[in-house]
Design a protein around this motif. Sequence first.
Motif: not given
Length: 289
Positions: A35-42
């Motif tokens: 999940f390292s490339q998921y949008a950080p805030a979300s």
Amino acid sequence: MKEKGRPTPIADIDLQDIEVELFVRGLKLRYGYDFSQYAPASLKRRVLQLVQSQHVGTVSELTSRLLHEPGFLDTVLEGLSVPVSEMFRDPEVFRALREQVFPVLASYPQINIWQAGCAHGQEVYSLAILLEEAGLYERTQIYATDFNESALRHAQEGIYPAKEAQLWSRNYLAAGGSHSLADYYSARYELIKLDQRLRRHVTFANHNLVTDEVFCEAHMVMCRNVLIYFSDPLQDRTIALFRDSLVRGGFLCLGTRESLDFAPSAADFTPVNAALRIYRLGPRSTGAS
């Protein structure tokens, strides 16, 4: 006085951000889900929601459970993947598919549709119903994929709360449905169960858009309200994956809050209905497989 040899903590680093990063690393190293490339805030918001729903005090405690309780993985993936949808969501999109895309798909002897990120299956069954009414379902195969095994099991069952039926019926009619949505389900107690005949040309399978490659050769790819949770590089990778999955002239349908505008692969597509995020693949670029 500062203890000799001990570094001073960096004041402007959020401790929760460190915990979330360690949680994401642990999930990847222990189970292979990245999940390292998921949008950080979300992503942070969903991790904190898991902390609350699982009644643990910190993200670090959540990480400990994740690492030491393999059975906890399904709960974590369910919380991170946001499998929320409804039948005929954004009905104007389904009407546009029916009126602008289905007539083109009708020219193919066999139609393959990839529903990526199918969540609990509501949009899969919505497609099946409209294809049935358009006379196309008998020559269509829908591949419905998600990385969340729990969501896939839910989708295969096709059982949903009856309280949703009224909204879904309105959506169905707004999408151009020609019968009554009640024709496609049976109701019992507080649940509705969709007719199993809608599943006869659906294959549910595990596929991870972050790590996996082309799933099938498709005449249409539908992936709605998934890319909004990805970082820009992961969005670019995913759109390229869809491009490489489509036949020449194939269609891509994204969520209404998503767009190809800034993706490197955008030049390969032409808008069919830009407002509703429906695109068509042009001639293959030399880099496409």
